[in-house]
Motif scaffolding. Structure first.
Motif, PDB file in Angstrom:
ATOM      1  N   TYR A 136       0.852  -1.189   0.000  1.00 36.47           N
ATOM      2  CA  TYR A 136       0.000   0.000   0.000  1.00 36.47           C
ATOM      3  C   TYR A 136       0.885   1.235   0.000  1.00 36.47           C
ATOM      4  N   THR A 137       0.256   2.389  -0.170  1.00 33.04           N
ATOM      5  CA  THR A 137       0.979   3.666  -0.230  1.00 33.04           C
ATOM      6  C   THR A 137       0.772   4.435   1.068  1.00 33.04           C
ATOM      7  N   ASP A 138       1.868   4.879   1.640  1.00 33.07           N
ATOM      8  CA  ASP A 138       1.813   5.672   2.870  1.00 33.07           C
ATOM      9  C   ASP A 138       1.190   7.025   2.544  1.00 33.07           C
ATOM     10  N   GLN A 139       0.121   7.380   3.249  1.00 33.47           N
ATOM     11  CA  GLN A 139      -0.609   8.613   2.965  1.00 33.47           C
ATOM     12  C   GLN A 139       0.213   9.861   3.290  1.00 33.47           C
ATOM     13  N   THR A 140       1.221   9.708   4.178  1.00 32.65           N
ATOM     14  CA  THR A 140       2.021  10.878   4.589  1.00 32.65           C
ATOM     15  C   THR A 140       3.179  11.110   3.636  1.00 32.65           C
ATOM     16  N   THR A 141       3.938  10.070   3.361  1.00 31.32           N
ATOM     17  CA  THR A 141       5.154  10.211   2.540  1.00 31.32           C
ATOM     18  C   THR A 141       4.949   9.815   1.083  1.00 31.32           C
ATOM     19  N   ASN A 142       3.799   9.200   0.769  1.00 27.67           N
ATOM     20  CA  ASN A 142       3.522   8.680  -0.586  1.00 27.67           C
ATOM     21  C   ASN A 142       4.499   7.594  -1.003  1.00 27.67           C
ATOM     22  N   ASP A 143       5.211   7.003  -0.031  1.00 26.29           N
ATOM     23  CA  ASP A 143       6.096   5.883  -0.338  1.00 26.29           C
ATOM     24  C   ASP A 143       5.297   4.595  -0.354  1.00 26.29           C
ATOM     25  N   ARG A 144       5.742   3.644  -1.198  1.00 28.38           N
ATOM     26  CA  ARG A 144       5.094   2.342  -1.257  1.00 28.38           C
ATOM     27  C   ARG A 144       5.638   1.443  -0.145  1.00 28.38           C
ATOM     28  N   ILE A 145       4.740   0.882   0.641  1.00 27.26           N
ATOM     29  CA  ILE A 145       5.080   0.046   1.805  1.00 27.26           C
ATOM     30  C   ILE A 145       4.696  -1.391   1.491  1.00 27.26           C
ATOM     31  N   TRP A 146       5.630  -2.307   1.789  1.00 27.03           N
ATOM     32  CA  TRP A 146       5.353  -3.743   1.626  1.00 27.03           C
ATOM     33  C   TRP A 146       5.301  -4.372   3.016  1.00 27.03           C
TER      34      TRP A 146
END
Length: 614
Positions: A136-146
């Motif tokens: 999913y995508t972190d709403q704060t940093t817009n980084d993709r999290i696995w």
């Protein structure tokens, strides 16, 4: 005059354009495949590394979780997770089977230790004892999290779930690495396109230079100058084309000299053509008409020359010249008379000069009388076959539907319905068999098996069978008798016994069908000096005079409703006629309405002395 070609219309541009398009397609395919494979490999490596970390942590945590009396469990797990780190690891949590968080690697979020986890993936892992992954995508940093949630299974053979490890990692760096490689690939593609343009221009110049010279030479040839020669640069296809143009300039001059001779030859061909040919001037007045066209249209050259082609073809009320030429299909002309049927088919084309000026019309006439007759007979035949097969099929369908709806349970109705269905099936089989016999006869595939047969005995055998049918029937529908009038002389003829018996059966069956109750069927056997004549007479309703010429036509019935109800196919007499004609004989009918009908069969034979056969 040579027209100047713009760059975007030139071959140079087209070759460069094709090279670029091919390169783009190739680069797109290769790039898409390469980037996709690279992305898959990098992501798989990243995830596999995280799984190994979780597996190591799993092995380290098992001794701590197995010891149920360890009071310092949370502290030991906290220290262990505090040392746990890796490329992109954001947080690692350990949750017990009761969903309580035993420790976290996030030093800023230690307050969650001892609290109950609300993570659905954790609940699912504990419930199913299986690993779950998600991205999913972190709403704060817009980084993709696995995210990886893995249950801790006791390795003592009990398969007890000791807890769950929840690992969150930042996978954005992998995608950034893929984007950097993609940019490098795009830059290399742009450089390749530039080199391709230069190479394509060089190749196109080498091709278009000889073509330009050949174009100049052909323009001179069109203007009547055949002295020039095209320079040959190579021995490839362009070189061969240059040679061909040089040869063409010589041959065109020779061809012009023979044009006049060809024109005279064309006039001779038109005169002897089997098709009619008419040529007109630009106003549609006839200027040329060949012998065949005059014969078809029943006109002379004097009466046709100068007249409008529409008037001669009797189409002046339906067409104008413009409408005649706009019609792309060939036209049909009916010049039939009661004594002489004649149907013509005509095609029209323009006579144009090089400038496009219309100087006349050419009409070619074909005699399609016989084709039209064959086509009409074919349509009638298909229509009759379709109708004759549709009637029994419709009847069978009605009875079968009634049986399906429950009539099969009725012991009185069901046998009658099945009998009707069987009779209709037999009727279709007879019809198809008759059609096959006619088809074989028409194709010439039905050979006669000829043998010398005593006609007296053959007719007696046929009539004996019908006598036996009458006597064996307990409840005959009609009472009638068969009367024989045979010559005393024994008559022999060379015939196909099976086919002739089929003919006599057809005639006798018709006589029985249409004979009234109590009537007499008279069969006669006579001879002349070179033929044997067999006749069958009934006392039925007779055949109207207007129908007599058609009784031997296929599917023709005088009374269609009655004939169909009696099971006739409408092919019996047609087959009989074919068989008799193949024997070199004749068959005809004589009838008077209300008094009866007589069918005659005449077969050739050679009289002989009986002693010659002893």
């Amino acid at each position: 005059m040579k027209k100047k070609i713009g760059f975007f219309q030139s071959i140079d541009f087209k070759i460069v354009f094709v090279f670029i398009v091919l390169l783009l397609v190739a680069l797109e395919l290769i790039g898409a495949y390469f980037v996709r494979q690279l992305e898959t490999q990098l992501i798989d490596n990243f995830q596999e590394e995280r799984r190994l970390q979780v597996g190591f942590l799993d092995n380290t945590l098992q001794p701590l979780l197995v010891d149920k009396e360890n009071r310092n469990l949370n502290e030991e797990i906290g220290r262990l997770l505090g040392d746990f780190s890796g490329n992109g690891v954001l947080e690692a949590q350990v949750i017990n089977p009761q969903h309580y968080i035993l420790g976290t690697s996030d030093t800023t979020n230690q307050s969650v230790v001892g609290m109950k986890s609300k993570d659905r993936d954790v609940h699912q892992a504990l419930l199913l004892s299986s690993k779950t992954t998600s991205q999913y995508t972190d709403q704060t940093t817009n980084d993709r999290i696995w995210k990886l949630v893995s249950p801790i299974i006791a390795n003592d053979g009990s398969n007890e779930v000791l807890g769950v490890i929840s690992l969150k990692t930042n996978i954005e760096s992998v995608y950034q690495q893929i984007e950097e490689i993609t940019i490098i690939f795009l830059n290399a593609s742009l450089i390749s396109m530039g080199l391709t343009v230069l190479l394509a221009l060089f190749i196109s110049r080498a091709i278009t230079k000889p073509i330009t010279e050949m174009t100049h030479q052909t323009i001179q040839m069109a203007e009547g100058n055949y002295s020039g020669q095209v320079k040959i640069y190579s021995e490839d296809e362009l070189g061969q084309l240059s040679l061909a143009i040089n040869d063409l300039s010589i041959k065109v001059e020779e061809a012009q000299e023979s044009t006049e001779a060809e024109r005279r030859r064309l006039n001779s061909v038109l005169t002897h053509m089997t098709d009619g040919v008419i040529a007109t001037d630009r106003r549609g007045k006839i200027v040329i008409i060949n012998e065949m066209a005059m014969e078809m249209l029943n006109v002379t050259q004097e009466t046709a020359i100068g007249r409008s082609i529409l008037e001669v073809l009797k189409k002046e009320k339906e067409f104008s010249l413009r409408k005649l030429l706009e019609n792309e299909e060939e036209l049909s002309f009916n010049f039939s008379t009661p004594e002489n049927p004649l149907i013509l088919q005509g095609g029209f084309s323009l006579i144009q000069r090089e400038t496009g000026f219309i100087s006349g019309i050419v009409c070619v006439l074909h005699d399609v009388t016989e084709q039209e007759k064959i086509e009409r007979e074919r349509r009638d035949f298909v229509s009759n076959v379709s109708h004759e097969l549709r009637t029994p099929l419709t009847s069978m369908r009605s009875y079968l539907e009634a049986l399906i709806d429950g009539a099969w349970k009725d012991p009185e109705i069901a046998p009658n319905f099945l009998q009707v269905t069987q009779e209709e099936t037999d009727r279709m089989i007879r019809m198809i068999s008759d059609l096959l016999n006619l088809s074989r006869m028409d194709a010439g595939n039905s050979e006669l098996e000829l043998e010398y047969i005593n006609i007296n005995e053959l007719m007696s055998h046929v009539l004996d069978r019908f006598d036996m049918m009458i006597q064996s029937s307990d409840k005959p529908k009609k009472a009638f008798s068969i009367k024989r009038e045979f010559t005393n002389r024994q008559i022999w003829a060379e015939i196909d016994t099976d086919k002739m018996m089929q003919v006599f059966d057809n005639i006798m069956n018709n006589a029985i069908k249409y004979s009234p109750d109590g009537g007499t069927i008279t069969c006669r056997l006579q001879e002349t000096h070179n033929s044997v004549v067999i006749s069958v007479s009934d006392q039925g309703m007779g055949i109207p005079r207007k129908d007599l010429p058609h009784v031997f036509d296929r599917f023709y019935r005088v009374d269609k409703a009655r004939a169909r109800s009696m099971g006739g196919t409408g092919l019996g007499l047609a087959i009989s006629k074919e068989v008799i004609q193949r024997h070199g004989g004749k068959i005809w009918v004589d009838s008077i309405e209300g008094k009866g009908t007589t069918f005659y069969v005449s077969l050739p034979y050679l009289p002989y002395e009986e002693d010659d056969w002893e």
